[in-house]
Design a protein around this motif. Sequence first.
Motif, PDB file in Angstrom:
ATOM      1  N   GLY A 131       0.835  -1.187   0.000  1.00  0.00           N
ATOM      2  CA  GLY A 131       0.000   0.000   0.000  1.00  0.00           C
ATOM      3  C   GLY A 131       0.868   1.234   0.000  1.00  0.00           C
ATOM      4  N   ALA A 132       0.542   2.209   0.846  1.00  0.00           N
ATOM      5  CA  ALA A 132       1.279   3.469   0.887  1.00  0.00           C
ATOM      6  C   ALA A 132       2.362   3.483   1.962  1.00  0.00           C
ATOM      7  CB  ALA A 132       0.304   4.618   1.131  1.00  0.00           C
ATOM      8  N   LEU A 133       2.639   2.334   2.579  1.00  0.00           N
ATOM      9  CA  LEU A 133       3.590   2.311   3.696  1.00  0.00           C
ATOM     10  C   LEU A 133       5.015   2.088   3.220  1.00  0.00           C
ATOM     11  CD1 LEU A 133       1.669   0.214   6.384  1.00  0.00           C
ATOM     12  CD2 LEU A 133       1.803   2.707   6.157  1.00  0.00           C
ATOM     13  N   ASN A 134       5.926   2.886   3.781  1.00  0.00           N
ATOM     14  CA  ASN A 134       7.363   2.768   3.513  1.00  0.00           C
ATOM     15  C   ASN A 134       8.121   2.627   4.825  1.00  0.00           C
ATOM     16  OD1 ASN A 134       6.986   3.269   0.723  1.00  0.00           O
ATOM     17  ND2 ASN A 134       7.166   5.487   1.038  1.00  0.00           N
ATOM     18  N   TRP A 135       9.293   1.994   4.735  1.00  0.00           N
ATOM     19  CA  TRP A 135      10.247   1.909   5.849  1.00  0.00           C
ATOM     20  C   TRP A 135      11.565   2.421   5.291  1.00  0.00           C
ATOM     21  CZ3 TRP A 135      10.717   1.973  10.766  1.00  0.00           C
ATOM     22  CH2 TRP A 135      11.726   1.321  11.470  1.00  0.00           C
ATOM     23  N   VAL A 136      11.889   3.683   5.652  1.00  0.00           N
ATOM     24  CA  VAL A 136      12.941   4.417   4.961  1.00  0.00           C
ATOM     25  C   VAL A 136      14.069   4.809   5.913  1.00  0.00           C
ATOM     26  CG1 VAL A 136      13.382   6.340   3.383  1.00  0.00           C
ATOM     27  CG2 VAL A 136      11.040   5.487   3.680  1.00  0.00           C
ATOM     28  N   PRO A 137      15.334   4.544   5.560  1.00  0.00           N
ATOM     29  CA  PRO A 137      16.438   5.068   6.385  1.00  0.00           C
ATOM     30  C   PRO A 137      16.302   6.585   6.537  1.00  0.00           C
ATOM     31  CG  PRO A 137      17.272   3.487   4.795  1.00  0.00           C
ATOM     32  CD  PRO A 137      15.831   3.727   4.434  1.00  0.00           C
ATOM     33  N   LEU A 138      16.518   7.073   7.737  1.00  0.00           N
ATOM     34  CA  LEU A 138      16.360   8.510   7.988  1.00  0.00           C
ATOM     35  C   LEU A 138      17.238   9.338   7.055  1.00  0.00           C
ATOM     36  CD1 LEU A 138      15.184  10.840   9.652  1.00  0.00           C
ATOM     37  CD2 LEU A 138      16.981  10.451  11.361  1.00  0.00           C
ATOM     38  N   SER A 139      18.413   8.818   6.729  1.00  0.00           N
ATOM     39  CA  SER A 139      19.326   9.555   5.848  1.00  0.00           C
ATOM     40  C   SER A 139      18.754   9.747   4.452  1.00  0.00           C
ATOM     41  CB  SER A 139      20.670   8.815   5.758  1.00  0.00           C
ATOM     42  OG  SER A 139      20.489   7.492   5.263  1.00  0.00           O
ATOM     43  N   GLU A 140      17.753   8.960   4.085  1.00  0.00           N
ATOM     44  CA  GLU A 140      17.143   9.068   2.765  1.00  0.00           C
ATOM     45  C   GLU A 140      15.790   9.774   2.802  1.00  0.00           C
ATOM     46  OE1 GLU A 140      16.925   5.203   0.961  1.00  0.00           O
ATOM     47  OE2 GLU A 140      18.945   4.648   1.640  1.00  0.00           O
ATOM     48  N   TRP A 141      15.420  10.220   3.982  1.00  0.00           N
ATOM     49  CA  TRP A 141      14.099  10.845   4.149  1.00  0.00           C
ATOM     50  C   TRP A 141      14.277  12.355   3.980  1.00  0.00           C
ATOM     51  CZ3 TRP A 141      10.699  13.570   7.631  1.00  0.00           C
ATOM     52  CH2 TRP A 141       9.347  13.251   7.496  1.00  0.00           C
ATOM     53  N   GLY A 142      14.011  12.859   2.806  1.00  0.00           N
ATOM     54  CA  GLY A 142      14.301  14.259   2.512  1.00  0.00           C
ATOM     55  C   GLY A 142      13.293  15.246   3.072  1.00  0.00           C
ATOM     56  N   GLY A 143      13.760  16.488   3.209  1.00  0.00           N
ATOM     57  CA  GLY A 143      12.870  17.591   3.590  1.00  0.00           C
ATOM     58  C   GLY A 143      12.565  17.694   5.069  1.00  0.00           C
ATOM     59  N   LEU A 144      13.328  17.026   5.918  1.00  0.00           N
ATOM     60  CA  LEU A 144      13.038  17.041   7.353  1.00  0.00           C
ATOM     61  C   LEU A 144      13.116  18.461   7.913  1.00  0.00           C
ATOM     62  CD1 LEU A 144      14.244  14.465   9.965  1.00  0.00           C
ATOM     63  CD2 LEU A 144      14.332  16.900  10.483  1.00  0.00           C
ATOM     64  N   THR A 145      12.095  18.847   8.659  1.00  0.00           N
ATOM     65  CA  THR A 145      12.056  20.186   9.255  1.00  0.00           C
ATOM     66  C   THR A 145      12.054  20.164  10.784  1.00  0.00           C
ATOM     67  OG1 THR A 145       9.629  20.158   9.016  1.00  0.00           O
ATOM     68  CG2 THR A 145      10.900  21.299   7.307  1.00  0.00           C
ATOM     69  N   THR A 146      11.431  19.143  11.388  1.00  0.00           N
ATOM     70  CA  THR A 146      11.285  19.105  12.843  1.00  0.00           C
ATOM     71  C   THR A 146      11.345  17.669  13.341  1.00  0.00           C
ATOM     72  OG1 THR A 146       9.838  21.060  12.797  1.00  0.00           O
ATOM     73  CG2 THR A 146       9.786  19.727  14.800  1.00  0.00           C
ATOM     74  N   VAL A 147      12.056  17.480  14.467  1.00  0.00           N
ATOM     75  CA  VAL A 147      12.016  16.204  15.178  1.00  0.00           C
ATOM     76  C   VAL A 147      11.241  16.442  16.463  1.00  0.00           C
ATOM     77  CG1 VAL A 147      13.343  14.373  16.299  1.00  0.00           C
ATOM     78  CG2 VAL A 147      14.238  15.475  14.230  1.00  0.00           C
ATOM     79  N   GLY A 148      10.116  15.774  16.604  1.00  0.00           N
ATOM     80  CA  GLY A 148       9.282  15.929  17.794  1.00  0.00           C
ATOM     81  C   GLY A 148       9.534  14.808  18.785  1.00  0.00           C
ATOM     82  N   ARG A 149       9.605  15.156  20.054  1.00  0.00           N
ATOM     83  CA  ARG A 149       9.838  14.147  21.099  1.00  0.00           C
ATOM     84  C   ARG A 149       8.671  14.136  22.076  1.00  0.00           C
ATOM     85  NH1 ARG A 149      15.596  13.086  23.168  1.00  0.00           N
ATOM     86  NH2 ARG A 149      15.446  12.075  21.119  1.00  0.00           N
ATOM     87  N   MET A 150       8.007  13.016  22.139  1.00  0.00           N
ATOM     88  CA  MET A 150       6.892  12.855  23.064  1.00  0.00           C
ATOM     89  C   MET A 150       7.403  12.585  24.474  1.00  0.00           C
ATOM     90  SD  MET A 150       4.259  10.576  20.731  1.00  0.00           S
ATOM     91  CE  MET A 150       5.479   9.299  20.351  1.00  0.00           C
TER      92      MET A 150
END
Length: 224
Positions: A131-150
């Motif tokens: 379907g629409a689900l991916n499992w992507v290395p963070l280094s390949e995940w482009g456009g990151l703007t914010t890391v949120g910590r719960m």
Amino acid sequence: MNKIQRSIDAVLSGKLQIEREPNYCLKADRQVIEDANGWAGGEWYKRMGIWSHFTPLNKQRAPTVPWARSMEQAFIDLKWTVPVKQARAGDVVFSRLPSDFGHIGLLGEGPGGQLCVLENATVRRGKSLGGALNWVPLSEWGGLTTVGRMPDVWVFDVSTPAPTVVAVKPAPVSVPTVPSGPRVLLENEAGGWDNVAGQRVSRGGVTINATDPNAVWIALRGEG
């Protein structure tokens, strides 16, 4: 134990089914977070107070449906963010591509401890989970703007309580009872003292008539 990682692993193994239709990135990650914490559907939105953080465009175009961009704003407003170099499994990551709706992914650990992003996306990258689900290395995940910590309690199992320390009182030191009444204490061979009051005692060629009602301490050593 990282609860978020545990639920991500369930998605990867097919034991946990989450939203696979494209354009539902926020819903997919919400389902993982709620599964990890045993929450009912929509509980994560309530705990984040998402309705107070809607972007103007979200309010205008979809006043009852949260967008990923509004969730990102919630983390920013709450100051629940960390630098990307501090990212860990259980954090959420955001991108503003597309800029209106935004995009969200959930961090977990892949092989060798590599950080990867579980996402519902319109593009295929990394490993496809169907379907629409991916499992992507963070280094390949482009456009990151914010890391949120719960809060940690939303991410980790409650630690096992430390064992209760029970104070054990030491056994009282045994103190020989001193005889009451008149005492004549004569040192014995064991290094202690015998009460010989009222007795005639011979030690080392000396005879003691211990009839004095007062306490008398006598040490007789040797034979002469």
